[in-house]
Scaffold this motif. Structure first.
Motif, PDB file in Angstrom:
ATOM      1  N   ILE A 199      21.265  -7.162  -3.470  1.00 47.35           N
ATOM      2  CA  ILE A 199      20.977  -5.911  -3.042  1.00 47.35           C
ATOM      3  C   ILE A 199      21.456  -4.969  -4.230  1.00 47.35           C
ATOM      4  O   ILE A 199      20.494  -3.876  -4.322  1.00 47.35           O
ATOM      5  CB  ILE A 199      21.695  -5.445  -1.841  1.00 47.35           C
ATOM      6  N   LEU A 236      13.167   1.273   8.571  1.00 51.56           N
ATOM      7  CA  LEU A 236      14.585   0.057   8.473  1.00 51.56           C
ATOM      8  C   LEU A 236      15.081   0.004   6.944  1.00 51.56           C
ATOM      9  O   LEU A 236      16.173  -0.434   6.877  1.00 51.56           O
ATOM     10  CB  LEU A 236      14.029  -1.110   9.250  1.00 51.56           C
ATOM     11  N   TYR A 272      17.488  -9.745   7.651  1.00 52.71           N
ATOM     12  CA  TYR A 272      18.120  -9.405   9.041  1.00 52.71           C
ATOM     13  C   TYR A 272      18.207  -7.879   9.178  1.00 52.71           C
ATOM     14  O   TYR A 272      18.481  -7.516  10.357  1.00 52.71           O
ATOM     15  CB  TYR A 272      19.414 -10.199   9.122  1.00 52.71           C
ATOM     16  N   ASP A 273      18.358  -7.327   8.154  1.00 52.64           N
ATOM     17  CA  ASP A 273      18.377  -5.618   8.334  1.00 52.64           C
ATOM     18  C   ASP A 273      17.274  -4.979   8.814  1.00 52.64           C
ATOM     19  O   ASP A 273      17.169  -4.070   9.443  1.00 52.64           O
ATOM     20  CB  ASP A 273      18.897  -5.137   6.807  1.00 52.64           C
ATOM     21  N   THR A 274      15.986  -5.649   8.734  1.00 52.52           N
ATOM     22  CA  THR A 274      14.882  -5.070   8.958  1.00 52.52           C
ATOM     23  C   THR A 274      14.014  -5.757  10.131  1.00 52.52           C
ATOM     24  O   THR A 274      12.807  -5.386  10.180  1.00 52.52           O
ATOM     25  CB  THR A 274      13.634  -5.001   7.770  1.00 52.52           C
ATOM     26  N   HIS A 309      22.604   2.817   3.658  1.00 52.60           N
ATOM     27  CA  HIS A 309      23.815   2.191   4.183  1.00 52.60           C
ATOM     28  C   HIS A 309      24.676   1.344   3.208  1.00 52.60           C
ATOM     29  O   HIS A 309      25.745   1.496   2.899  1.00 52.60           O
ATOM     30  CB  HIS A 309      23.226   1.299   5.319  1.00 52.60           C
ATOM     31  N   TYR A 310      23.766   0.664   2.233  1.00 52.35           N
ATOM     32  CA  TYR A 310      24.363  -0.013   1.169  1.00 52.35           C
ATOM     33  C   TYR A 310      24.796   0.809  -0.007  1.00 52.35           C
ATOM     34  O   TYR A 310      25.022   0.442  -1.181  1.00 52.35           O
ATOM     35  CB  TYR A 310      23.637  -1.236   0.568  1.00 52.35           C
ATOM     36  N   LEU A 332      16.294  -8.376   2.838  1.00 46.69           N
ATOM     37  CA  LEU A 332      16.707  -7.675   3.792  1.00 46.69           C
ATOM     38  C   LEU A 332      16.162  -8.033   5.410  1.00 46.69           C
ATOM     39  O   LEU A 332      15.925  -7.424   6.101  1.00 46.69           O
ATOM     40  CB  LEU A 332      16.370  -6.219   3.530  1.00 46.69           C
ATOM     41  N   TYR A 348       9.818  -8.882  10.367  1.00 47.84           N
ATOM     42  CA  TYR A 348      10.661  -8.339   9.254  1.00 47.84           C
ATOM     43  C   TYR A 348      10.140  -8.045   8.108  1.00 47.84           C
ATOM     44  O   TYR A 348       9.065  -8.155   7.790  1.00 47.84           O
ATOM     45  CB  TYR A 348      12.099  -9.260   9.148  1.00 47.84           C
ATOM     46  N   ASN A 354      16.712   2.946   5.438  1.00 43.46           N
ATOM     47  CA  ASN A 354      18.117   3.083   6.082  1.00 43.46           C
ATOM     48  C   ASN A 354      19.150   2.172   5.626  1.00 43.46           C
ATOM     49  O   ASN A 354      20.492   2.256   5.380  1.00 43.46           O
ATOM     50  CB  ASN A 354      17.950   2.974   7.677  1.00 43.46           C
ATOM     51  N   SER A 355      18.610   0.858   5.290  1.00 47.21           N
ATOM     52  CA  SER A 355      19.563  -0.103   4.991  1.00 47.21           C
ATOM     53  C   SER A 355      20.007   0.186   3.512  1.00 47.21           C
ATOM     54  O   SER A 355      21.084   0.125   3.156  1.00 47.21           O
ATOM     55  CB  SER A 355      18.807  -1.630   5.070  1.00 47.21           C
TER      56      SER A 355
END
Length: 289
Positions: free
Chosen positions: A178, A196, A247-249, A203-204, A245, A163, A199-200
């Motif tokens: 964040i 990733l 878990y997002d990545t 998304h936020y 990030l 990650y 993109n996260s």
């Protein structure tokens, strides 16, 4: 520049010949990032080493090195030249060893694992390694990010999880949530799993700027550590940082079998998926089990 291979390890570029000594110099400098250290490693004087680089730059008509702080790094043209030498080495090497090419993170992992196999491992970007795989000059392709495989519907075998962590200078503004990422300037790394992270952030609904793009995570690390205004996302297996990030990545480190002619290739992949998992965990990656 037009590349052609000549001799054992010489390249013809726009009618000029560049031999193995230049390759040795570029390969060493890409690791040490110091002309003096590379000169010592090659057992030549710093003057000879520097003259070799300047002569190549004069013939090429482009800069292949640049000063960064107290060290010297390869420019984009220098990295491209080194990559051409590496590709040619793979093509001319007649061996029963397993030839592996892939991203810097995945190949670094394989190099660190004690394995009962003869391997030749070549590190580059995922994109450059994929080009070698398409030309059939490697046995196994490794990917830092499975995007290339996803886009082309290619079957790949995950061997570990990784990650991204947020990395910055100790003097940088503290990031605790964040929302603290809003408006920050980032260093991007070509061919990495950073997509990733970007993109996260989108998304936020976080606004951010990618102000610099480099070819290596290690180059990105040096840049942000020397600037209190720059940030980047790098692989947690190699770098310490903020797990904001995590878990997002999370993503897989994977391998793709390219050659069917060597039975030891299947044995090596089985080794990675079984006996090597403990070693993979020790290297900072999350094993598949």
């Amino acid at each position: 520049m037009k590349f052609e291979s000549r001799g054992l390890i010489s390249l013809e570029i726009d009618g000029e010949i560049y031999d193995y000594k230049l390759y040795q110099s570029l390969e060493s400098l890409s690791r040490t990032q110091s002309q003096r250290k590379s000169a010592k490693e090659l057992n030549i004087s710093h003057t000879v080493f520097n003259r070799r680089l300047l002569k190549a730059e004069d013939k090429l008509g482009v800069k292949i090195t640049q000063k960064v702080g107290n060290g010297t790094v390869l420019t984009t043209d220098g990295l491209g030249l080194l990559e051409e030498f590496r590709k040619y080495l793979i093509q001319i090497e007649k061996t029963t060893s397993i030839n592996i090419a892939g991203g810097h993170i995945s190949t670094g992992l394989l190099e660190s694992i004690p394995a009962p196999f003869n391997t030749n491992i070549y590190s580059s970007s995922d994109e450059d390694a994929f080009e070698l795989a398409k030309r059939g000059v490697v046995d196994i392709l490794t990917l830092d990010d499975p995007l290339i495989a996803y886009e082309r519907d290619i079957n790949f075998m995950p061997i570990a999880y990784d990650y991204l962590v947020l990395v910055s200078s100790p003097e940088s503004r503290n990031v605790e949530s964040i929302s603290d990422l809003e408006g920050l300037d980032f260093v991007g790394v070509s061919g990495s799993a950073q997509r990733l992270a970007w993109n996260s952030l989108r998304h936020y609904d976080i606004e951010f700027n990618i102000t610099e793009t480099v070819n290596s995570q290690f180059d990105a690390f040096k840049m942000v550590r020397n600037s209190k205004n720059l940030y980047t996302f790098l692989n947690a297996s190699y770098f310490n940082g903020n797990e904001l990030l995590k878990y997002d990545t999370q993503h897989v480190i994977s391998v793709i079998k390219v050659n069917d002619d060597k039975p030891e290739i299947d044995e090596f992949i089985r080794f990675l998926l079984n006996d090597a998992q403990k070693s993979i965990e020790k290297e900072g990656f999350t094993p598949m089990g």
